[in-house]
Design an enzyme around this catalytic site. Structure first.
Site: not given
Ligand code: SF4
Length: 291
Positions: A11, A94, A122, A124, A220
């Protein structure tokens, strides 16, 4: 025959972070990340061979080193600790994860009780929780059952881990609306995840596939969700991490004429190509017409 899902592999956020690590390693003999930069062992090995060092936590990183914050992000206190130790930080969180962090920070400052939908273990979710003003005024829930146990709060904000499914977010919002006078729902599910999820549904619904090979790291989360969707569509799934595992499951291919290929957002293109070639070779050997 082989048919690829329309969206498969890296991604935007993962590609951005991996490219930044590769670029950094051109000018630094060592670059650190806290935790694995990507849930794909093959790509991690490739980066480690170029000088990537993976620390379990920030205390392992030497003063003055260079650290890249991975796409999952980190709690604010970790980034502040690194900067105090004169560690050069390049933040590759991200932008979609950053949006969830910012929403959590803003709404908690505005007095909302923050409910995070996701996996509490997780990274995140740990990173997003680490941006909430007062962590005691928040909780992480995994599913509808846990949503049922959320207590009443006058103001509640619901924020999602980027890899969640929209249907679940909608159901949880439906449960929480009765537990608050004011409910704010932030759809922080990223498009890349939804695109890959939709692509596997279309792969199965629009083609008469005999099975789907799903390529991606076993840890993942987004690949795991693709497996769930494929199984809920009633399709036979072979989830493989690498070429070796594909070879080890040779028998799976025996009665399959039309094989679909899907891949998680952390699967590099070079690995997809290698596995695709192995499948093509198996089909050729079985006399199946190659597409
Ligand atoms: S939020 Fe996660 S899955 Fe979506 S683009 Fe960003 S890294 Fe990739």
């Amino acid at each position: 025959m082989i048919i690829m899902a329309e969206h498969a592999g890296f991604c935007f956020g993962v590609k951005r972070a991996v490219d930044a690590i590769s670029e950094s390693l051109k000018s630094h003999s060592e670059v650190w990340t806290i935790g694995l930069p990507i849930h794909n062992p093959q790509e991690v090995s490739r980066l480690e061979s170029l000088g990537l060092r993976v620390a379990e936590n920030d205390s392992e990183i030497p003063d003055g080193a260079k650290v890249l914050i991975r796409a999952h992000g980190e709690p604010l206190e970790v980034i502040e600790r690194l900067k105090r130790r004169n560690i050069h930080v390049e933040d590759m969180t991200c932008p979609f994860v950053r949006k969830a962090q910012e929403k959590a920070a803003m709404l908690s400052r505005e007095g909302y009780y923050v409910v995070l939908l996701g996996d509490k273990n997780h990274p995140e979710i740990k990173g997003i929780t680490g941006h909430v003003e007062d962590v005691r005024n928040s909780e992480v829930i995994a599913d509808e059952k846990e949503a049922d146990n959320v207590q009443y709060h006058a103001k509640t904000a619901l924020i999602s881990q980027t890899t969640q499914r929209e249907e679940r977010l909608e159901r949880i919002a439906g449960i929480l609306v009765g537990k608050s006078s004011e409910l704010r729902v932030c759809n922080t599910i990223c498009k890349a995840t939804a695109q890959r999820q939709e692509a596997v549904r279309e792969l199965v619904r629009n083609n008469h596939v005999d099975g789907v090979v799903l390529i991606g790291g076993k840890s993942s989360a987004n690949t795991g969700k693709l497996r769930d969707i494929l199984e809920s569509e009633g399709v036979n799934v072979l989830w493989v991490e690498d070429e070796e595992e594909t070879e080890q499951n040779s028998e799976w291919f025996n009665d399959k004429i039309m094989v679909g290929i899907a891949a998680g957002a952390s699967t590099p293109e070079w690995l997809i190509d290698k596995i695709k070639n192995i499948i093509a070779a198996k089909q050729e050997a079985q006399g199946v017409l190659i597409h």
